[in-house]
Design a protein around this motif. Structure first.
Motif, PDB file in Angstrom:
ATOM      1  N   LEU A  55       0.830  -1.208   0.000  1.00  0.00           N
ATOM      2  CA  LEU A  55       0.000   0.000   0.000  1.00  0.00           C
ATOM      3  C   LEU A  55       0.865   1.259   0.000  1.00  0.00           C
ATOM      4  O   LEU A  55       0.448   2.303   0.510  1.00  0.00           O
ATOM      5  N   GLU A  58      -0.784   4.497  -1.249  1.00  0.00           N
ATOM      6  CA  GLU A  58      -1.759   5.088  -0.335  1.00  0.00           C
ATOM      7  C   GLU A  58      -1.076   5.766   0.846  1.00  0.00           C
ATOM      8  O   GLU A  58      -1.500   6.833   1.292  1.00  0.00           O
ATOM      9  N   ARG A 276     -10.067   5.152   5.134  1.00  0.00           N
ATOM     10  CA  ARG A 276     -10.047   4.119   4.086  1.00  0.00           C
ATOM     11  C   ARG A 276      -8.746   3.335   4.113  1.00  0.00           C
ATOM     12  O   ARG A 276      -8.741   2.115   3.938  1.00  0.00           O
ATOM     13  N   ASP A 279      -8.780   0.846   6.906  1.00  0.00           N
ATOM     14  CA  ASP A 279      -9.569  -0.341   6.541  1.00  0.00           C
ATOM     15  C   ASP A 279      -8.761  -1.267   5.625  1.00  0.00           C
ATOM     16  O   ASP A 279      -8.799  -2.494   5.785  1.00  0.00           O
ATOM     17  N   GLN A 280      -8.035  -0.679   4.665  1.00  0.00           N
ATOM     18  CA  GLN A 280      -7.220  -1.482   3.757  1.00  0.00           C
ATOM     19  C   GLN A 280      -6.111  -2.198   4.520  1.00  0.00           C
ATOM     20  O   GLN A 280      -5.839  -3.381   4.274  1.00  0.00           O
ATOM     21  N   ARG A 284      -5.571  -6.208   4.852  1.00  0.00           N
ATOM     22  CA  ARG A 284      -4.330  -6.879   4.457  1.00  0.00           C
ATOM     23  C   ARG A 284      -3.754  -7.668   5.631  1.00  0.00           C
ATOM     24  O   ARG A 284      -3.281  -8.797   5.455  1.00  0.00           O
TER      25      ARG A 284
END
Length: 452
Positions: A55, A58, A276, A279-280, A284
């Motif tokens: 990620l 992000e 968000r 949450d990701q 994971r």
């Protein structure tokens, strides 16, 4: 009462009481609290390196949002259909040619941004976007929506009555809870009465999406004025005189928003993205834990299957298997960060086993019969029954492990349906024949190797 949106909840957190102009002296402001939460997310030592790598984009976006929050910037996306004059409007607001302007469709092929010169102290940043209806431009349309999503405010540019495509795009943007302004560009093409009627019509069409006071007329690149001049000889000459852009009302509106609530909007948007990303990250990490849990369950399946197959004492093999199941559940609880004591684990195994017995009584009856055969088969049961019984023990461990995993993933709660529904779902989701075949083959291989 309508369900409160995440944007509204965050706004209430960032600005808890509009009557309070400033927070108490010892209490941090809403934007400071959001900035602290972003730093905590970026610096969280519990996030695995593999998850951070996956990620990375992000995390970089959150870091950029933290930087702009600390700089007090308000990012404004200029959005709309091809050839409505988005880039020209951005340039007019800036007072300089920062964005490419062309007569062909799709001039803007990437997002760009520039600080509004007259508002550097307010940190207003404009972001130009591709046209949403560019032919074969699905990627650019997605980019435009992505840019709008990471912006704090959106100026939607039109040049007449809204098309169905424009209205749908406006509804999509409104669903992101970003504040919206609708700029009617090329207003110089209309007479005063016609323009007033068109603005009234637009305000009616976008009611509920854009506030009436945020529907404004602009002229980013007014058509040149035609002047007729008569020379000394009485000959008429027509010349064109460029006219200055008319964007003062929109500029003042943007500056007022930036000054009044720019930090609030930026903090809310950053908070939404942080939520968000959290949450990701959680998803994971849960996925990573599931793979670890699957290996753990598989290892206990082997241990239990072989132990049941080799134990020559009737019923004692089942008791040993129950101990292995309890140990497995303890280990699973540690994998998911919700540790259980041995007693708690035993009670959980008992609950799951009771539900399994209710659902699969015939299988457990076979298990008891196979166990009893060990006492009368003079050792031949290793060949006749051990592999089959071990396979059933293996399958039971898979069921218990998966059911316990569901309990732990749910935060040590069975949910509304209870253990019976959870266990039934696990049983239904597994291919019993495949698992039993795999178990028998593995147990026979291990038994043969031990005999050899």
């Amino acid at each position: 009462m309508a369900r409160e949106t995440l944007w509204q909840r965050l706004r209430g957190w960032v600005v808890p009481d509009r009557r309070m102009a400033t927070p108490p002296r010892d209490e941090p402001s809403g934007s400071t609290r959001v900035a602290d939460s972003l730093r905590a997310l970026l610096d969280d030592p519990t996030i695995p390196a593999a998850v951070r790598s996956e990620l990375a984009g992000e995390f970089a976006r959150i870091e950029a949002m933290l930087d702009r929050l600390e700089r007090g910037e308000l990012h404004v996306a200029v959005f709309g259909r091809v050839s409505t004059g988005k880039s020209a409007l951005g340039n007019a607001l800036l007072g300089r040619d920062a964005f490419t302007v062309g007569v062909l469709h799709g001039t803007t092929t990437d997002a760009d941004h520039a600080v509004l010169d007259e508002a550097q102290h307010d940190g207003l940043v404009l972001i130009d976007t591709p046209g949403i209806n560019e032919l074969d431009g699905e990627a650019r349309e997605k980019l435009a929506f992505d840019v709008a999503e990471v912006s704090d405010l959106v100026v939607f540019v039109g040049d007449g009555d809204l098309t169905r495509e424009e209205l749908d795009a406006l509804k999509t943007l409104a669903a992101t809870q970003r504040p919206l302004l609708l700029a009617l560009n090329k207003a110089d093409r209309y007479g005063a009465d016609e323009l007033a009627d068109l603005l009234a019509h637009l305000r009616q069409r976008v009611a509920g999406l854009v506030r009436a006071e945020d529907v404004l007329a602009v002229a980013a690149r007014p058509a040149p004025q035609r002047l007729v001049e008569v020379d000394a000889h009485g000959h008429e000459h027509v010349r064109e005189q460029a006219r200055a852009p008319d964007v003062a009302a929109l500029r003042e509106r943007l500056l007022a928003i930036a000054q009044r609530e720019g930090k609030t909007l930026s903090a809310i948007n950053a908070g939404l993205h942080a939520g968000r990303l959290t949450d990701q990250v959680s998803a994971r990490i849960a996925e990573t834990r599931k793979s670890v849990a699957a290996k753990l369950i598989h290892n206990y399946c082997i241990a239990k299957g072989v132990a049941v197959a080799l134990n020559p004492i009737p019923v004692a093999d089942l008791l040993a298997a129950a101990g292995l199941d309890a140990a497995m559940v303890v280990q699973l609880s540690r994998v998911y960060g919700l540790p259980l004591t041995r007693a708690e684990s035993g009670r959980l195994v008992a609950v799951i086993s009771a539900q399994l017995a209710a659902l699969m009584g015939a299988i457990w009856g076979m298990q008891l019969v196979a166990s009893a055969l060990k006492g009368v088969s003079a050792g031949l049961s290793v060949v006749l029954t051990a592999a089959a019984q071990g396979a059933l023990g293996w399958y039971a461990t898979v069921l218990i492990g998966r059911a316990a995993e569901r309990y732990l993933v749910a935060g040590k709660s069975w949910g509304e349906a209870g253990a019976k529904r959870a266990v039934a779902d696990v049983v239904a989701s597994l291919d019993r024949d495949s698992i039993l075949r795999e178990a028998r083959e593995e147990i026979l291989r291990r038994l043969k190797s031990r005999r050899a």
